[in-house]
Design a protein around this motif. Sequence first.
Motif, short mmCIF file in Angstrom:
data_model
loop_
_atom_site.label_atom_id
_atom_site.label_comp_id
_atom_site.label_asym_id
_atom_site.label_seq_id
_atom_site.Cartn_x
_atom_site.Cartn_y
_atom_site.Cartn_z
N ASP A 1 1.13 -1.24 0.00
CA ASP A 1 0.01 0.05 0.19
C ASP A 1 0.78 1.20 0.30
OD1 ASP A 1 -2.26 2.33 0.30
OD2 ASP A 1 -3.43 0.55 1.10
N GLU B 1 -0.68 -3.77 8.53
CA GLU B 1 0.15 -4.58 9.78
C GLU B 1 -0.54 -4.76 11.13
OE1 GLU B 1 5.25 -3.64 10.31
OE2 GLU B 1 4.07 -1.96 11.06
N THR C 1 5.57 -5.18 5.10
CA THR C 1 4.86 -4.46 4.38
C THR C 1 5.92 -3.76 3.33
OG1 THR C 1 5.40 -2.74 5.93
CG2 THR C 1 3.26 -3.98 5.78
N ARG D 1 -0.73 0.62 5.64
CA ARG D 1 0.30 0.54 5.72
C ARG D 1 0.02 -0.39 7.55
NH1 ARG D 1 3.75 3.06 2.27
NH2 ARG D 1 5.37 3.16 4.25
N ASP E 1 6.03 -0.52 0.33
CA ASP E 1 4.94 0.63 -0.30
C ASP E 1 4.83 1.07 -1.94
OD1 ASP E 1 7.34 3.23 -0.12
OD2 ASP E 1 6.87 1.76 -1.69
#
Lengths: 200, 166
Positions: A15, A25, A37, A21, A39
């Motif tokens: 994301d 998470e 995670t 995020r 980006d």
Amino acid sequence: MAVDAEAQFHVLAVDDSLLDRKLIERLLKTSSFQVTTVDSGSKALEVLGLKEDQTSTPALSPEHNEIEVNLVITDYCMPGMTGYDLLKKIKESSSLKDIPVVIMSSENVPSRINRCLEEGAEEFFLKPVQLSDMRRLRPHILKGKHKEQQLHQEENSNTNHIIISSSNNNNMSNKRKAMDEEVLSERTRLRFSSSSLNVI
Amino acid sequence: MPPPLCSRVLLSHPFSPMSLMALREQLNMLVNSMYIEGLLDQQFQQLQMLQDASSPGFVAEVITLFCEDAERILTELTKLVDQAVVEFQKVDAYVHQLKGSSSSVGAQNVKLACIQFRQFCEENNKDGCLNALNVVKHHYYLLRNKFDTMLQLEQRIQAYDSKQQN
């Protein structure tokens, strides 16, 4: 060291929003998943061990430079590579195509949802993602893991599992807030059990 | 007659003048009023549920991220909407982002204002956008104010707890 009977699965969350995020998470960790995670879609492919222009991972053993990912959950709207683009890349890769992918989006656009499901996404979550949505992830992971076992079982038992796995094409069972997949398969099983009894 | 329990605690406590119980009560009342007034929706409850012993600062972290994000976006929007010729697609992209984060954090009024704003973007309506931006800012700063108070109370509660442990 304590022995945990239930395997801890590893989810890769993608994301571009830092806030989202953090949220995903926390949702995943609360639900006992291991989380990584990233980006962007391109970073996700890196983690999965696939370069953007490759269709299969290089001939290195998995332990070498990538970690095992059991499920990918990705936002749809991202700059550069969208969640849909990422989904396509994963499904086109011989080494990654069996990893279940879930798409998240803040917008409820039926054509978008269908496009993703047709491309092989397991499910589509409407944002903001809820804790209850996390329960829907494990079945997708287990389904993939037990595919081999099921293949053998199907040859002997009735056609239950084949019908259930082809329900991926049935949009109803994959939309969030539609029937829970486990409930659906339960009902399907019952339906087929009674009809096979009738035949006998 | 001995003074009632709560004020006995207040008088005897060597640290902050407000008891932990009173602080918690104030925080609850603040959050409840925010739900009632429509500043927050159910999503914020989800965030509260996600905060626990292993992640005690989760809500504060999310609130802080939201505010940083929102203010960055509002600054950009102010510049964009001020231009002689407004680039509505760019404006819409930013409002979409803000709508997303306000939705994720449970900032209901801000989210609704963003939805209205996007309507004006779609219609390429500059005046509508100028107005909508002001509405978003109004709701955001109201919320921000209350979030600040919330975080202060949270901090005092956390500090109180750790002092108690020592």
